[in-house]
Design a protein around this motif. Structure first.
Motif, short mmCIF file in Angstrom:
data_model
loop_
_atom_site.label_atom_id
_atom_site.label_comp_id
_atom_site.label_asym_id
_atom_site.label_seq_id
_atom_site.Cartn_x
_atom_site.Cartn_y
_atom_site.Cartn_z
N UNK A 15 0.84 -1.19 0.00
CA UNK A 15 0.00 0.00 0.00
C UNK A 15 0.88 1.26 0.00
N UNK A 16 0.55 2.20 -0.86
CA UNK A 16 1.31 3.47 -0.88
C UNK A 16 0.58 4.52 0.00
N UNK B 282 -3.93 8.56 -6.92
CA UNK B 282 -4.81 9.45 -7.67
C UNK B 282 -6.27 9.03 -7.46
N UNK B 283 -6.50 7.70 -7.60
CA UNK B 283 -7.86 7.17 -7.44
C UNK B 283 -7.83 5.94 -6.54
N UNK B 284 -8.65 5.95 -5.49
CA UNK B 284 -8.83 4.75 -4.68
C UNK B 284 -10.25 4.23 -4.92
N UNK B 285 -10.34 2.94 -5.23
CA UNK B 285 -11.64 2.31 -5.43
C UNK B 285 -11.89 1.40 -4.23
N UNK B 286 -12.96 1.64 -3.51
CA UNK B 286 -13.26 0.82 -2.33
C UNK B 286 -14.16 -0.33 -2.75
N UNK B 287 -13.65 -1.55 -2.69
CA UNK B 287 -14.44 -2.73 -3.04
C UNK B 287 -13.99 -3.37 -4.34
N UNK C 282 -3.38 -1.16 -9.09
CA UNK C 282 -2.90 -2.00 -7.99
C UNK C 282 -4.10 -2.62 -7.30
N UNK C 283 -4.07 -3.93 -7.11
CA UNK C 283 -5.15 -4.60 -6.40
C UNK C 283 -4.64 -4.94 -4.99
N UNK C 284 -5.30 -4.41 -3.96
CA UNK C 284 -4.88 -4.70 -2.58
C UNK C 284 -5.96 -5.51 -1.89
N UNK C 285 -5.66 -6.73 -1.51
CA UNK C 285 -6.61 -7.50 -0.70
C UNK C 285 -6.29 -7.27 0.77
N UNK C 286 -7.21 -7.64 1.64
CA UNK C 286 -7.09 -7.40 3.08
C UNK C 286 -6.83 -5.92 3.37
N UNK D 288 -2.99 0.05 10.99
CA UNK D 288 -3.84 1.11 10.48
C UNK D 288 -2.98 2.16 9.78
N UNK D 289 -3.38 2.49 8.54
CA UNK D 289 -2.60 3.45 7.76
C UNK D 289 -3.50 4.58 7.28
N UNK D 290 -2.91 5.74 7.06
CA UNK D 290 -3.65 6.84 6.45
C UNK D 290 -3.22 6.93 4.98
N UNK D 291 -4.20 6.90 4.10
CA UNK D 291 -3.92 6.93 2.67
C UNK D 291 -4.65 8.11 2.05
N UNK D 292 -3.89 8.93 1.34
CA UNK D 292 -4.48 10.11 0.72
C UNK D 292 -4.86 9.79 -0.73
N UNK D 293 -5.99 10.30 -1.16
CA UNK D 293 -6.38 10.08 -2.56
C UNK D 293 -7.06 11.34 -3.11
N UNK D 294 -6.87 11.57 -4.40
CA UNK D 294 -7.54 12.73 -5.00
C UNK D 294 -9.02 12.45 -5.21
N UNK D 295 -9.31 11.18 -5.48
CA UNK D 295 -10.68 10.80 -5.83
C UNK D 295 -10.97 9.40 -5.31
#
Lengths: 392, 64
Positions: free
Chosen positions: A2-3, A7-12, A114-118, A141-148
């Protein structure tokens, strides 16, 4: 891995999310899918039917994820009278959803997503120029910033409300389902079977979809405001005991379905909502794969454009909402009215309907004809039919 | 408060879809209900396909 920034995070990582990733991804963009489960494609809370049209138009077809080809439908009335019919438009498929989603994920990854499971997105810490997401990942627990962000987190839809998009279903517009994958049963190979009976499935129906020789997904959905003397699981058990007494259970799953007219709002600043989370489900059948793929594709393309144009405002993202209203919403609303009207039919109405059609050749019977004449025979429902046909 | 029977719960998320205050969180293998925000509206209890949720007598704001 995980970075810290995307730019885009897709949840699910279901059909909507993975298709969004495929259409949003390109070499110079950081696109990630965050899937809570440890594996893409599980758990399967789905009867796995989809139309050939939808796969061709919004996705692709490959033999490795097709379980069965469908070109026939059986409608079974409460008195067990059977009506056979050809499907309205194109033939459909029963998917192997695990295999299908794994294939979708591979295709998205090949395009640099990038596909991240768990990776469980727990919530949003801050919604400003770039939302900061709280993510449980690999025990930390991580904090991840995303534009969208694209919220494609399914029926529970926990993320979109954090951006102010209201997704809660009213009780009237939510259905609980229970399904068993059964083996050692007799079922015609290319046929979807539907039973309508208010005794076992009030405000819903029972389905059996073939998954190969002697195996089928058999499930039941009931209206949540109907008779609560027995729960959904117990009702299905009662049906299976009666209909397929010699079968064995390979797996079971529960699931929720939206039977609503969909959401009014699909976007907010930095956020789009897609698939089941956006309540894009056919309210008559409960089918959601086709609209999930449509919305994933649309949301992915518009999200990519938003990043390239450096504009993730609600105003820019409204393109997505407009596309929904123009291309799909009308159909969903029409199906909703049809469903509302059908819910008023009694077992006796269904029996009369079957009697009327039982001697006709399957080529002459379609679902639309069947349902439309069902409503015409019911004088009290004429106004519903008029509304349905005129689209008011 | 709402009591969760973890032996029955299938973690399907149907309860969360009808929760008006987003108090139910779905994890990979279990669910949680936030008692601070829960309004005891019973939507989740009524819709659960396996009757894993029940409303217990004990409430959060009862004076002793």
């Amino acid at each position: 891995m995980l970075k810290d920034k995307y730019d885009i995070v897709i949840v699910g990582g279901g059909p909507a999310g993975l298709n969004a990733a495929f259409y949003a991804a390109q070499d110079n963009l950081d696109v990630a899918v965050m899937e809570r489960s440890r594996e893409i494609g599980i758990p399967i809370r789905c009867a796995e039917a989809v139309s050939k049209n939808a796969l061709e138009e919004y996705s692709f077809i490959d033999d490795n994820f097709i379980s069965t080809l469908i070109n026939n439908v059986h409608f079974i009335a409460p008195n067990n009278e059977l009506v056979e019919m050809k499907m309205d438009a194109q033939v459909g498929y029963i998917l192997d959803r695990r295999e299908y989603e794994q294939t979708l994920a591979k295709k998205a990854a090949e395009k640099s997503a990038t596909i991240c499971t768990r990776a469980h997105v727990r919530g949003v810490q801050q919604i400003s120029s770039a939302p900061k997401l709280i993510v449980d990942y690999a025990g930390q627990q991580k904090i991840v910033e995303t534009k969208l962000l694209i919220a494609a987190d399914g029926i529970e839809s926990n993320i979109a409300p954090e951006f102010g998009i209201k997704t809660t279903l009213s009780m009237k517009n939510a259905e609980a389902c229970y399904q068993m994958k059964l083996t050692n049963l007799e079922i015609p190979e290319n046929t979807l079977k539907f039973w309508f009976t208010n005794d076992i499935a009030p405000g819903g129906y029972i389905w059996a979809f073939p998954k190969g020789p002697h195996t089928a997904n058999v499930g039941l959905g009931k209206g949540s405001k109907s008779d609560n003397s027995e729960n959904t699981k117990q009702r299905l058990e009662r049906f299976v005991k009666r209909q397929y007494p010699k079968s064995s259970i390979l797996n079971t799953s529960a699931g929720g379905v939206s039977v609503s007219r969909g959401l009014d709002e699909l976007v907010a600043d930095h956020c789009l909502v897609a698939g089941d989370a956006a309540r894009m489900i056919n309210p008559l059948t409960g089918g959601g794969i086709a609209t999930a793929l449509w919305s994933g594709k649309k949301a992915g393309l518009i999200a990519k454009q938003a990043i390239l144009d450096n504009n993730t405002s609600e105003k820019f993202l409204e393109k997505y909402e407009k596309a929904w209203k123009k291309e799909k919403e009308k159909d969903l609303k029409r199906l909703f009215r049809l469903k509302e009207a059908l819910n008023k039919l009694t077992d006796e109405d269904f029996n009369q309907l079957a009697a009327k059609y039982k001697d006709k050749s399957p080529e002459d019977v379609t679902l639309t004809k069947l349902f439309t004449s069902a409503l015409k025979n019911k004088p009290g429902l004429i106004s519903d039919v008029v509304k349905l046909l005129t689209g008011v | 408060m709402i009591d969760i029977n973890y032996n029955l719960c299938d973690v399907c998320g149907t309860c969360a879809s009808v929760c008006p205050v987003n108090a139910i969180e779905i994890f990979e293998k279990y669910i949680t209900i936030n008692n601070e925000t829960c309004t005891l509206c019973r939507n989740c209890v009524e819709i659960c396909p396996v009757e894993a949720l029940t409303l217990t007598e004990e409430t959060t704001n009862v004076e002793r």
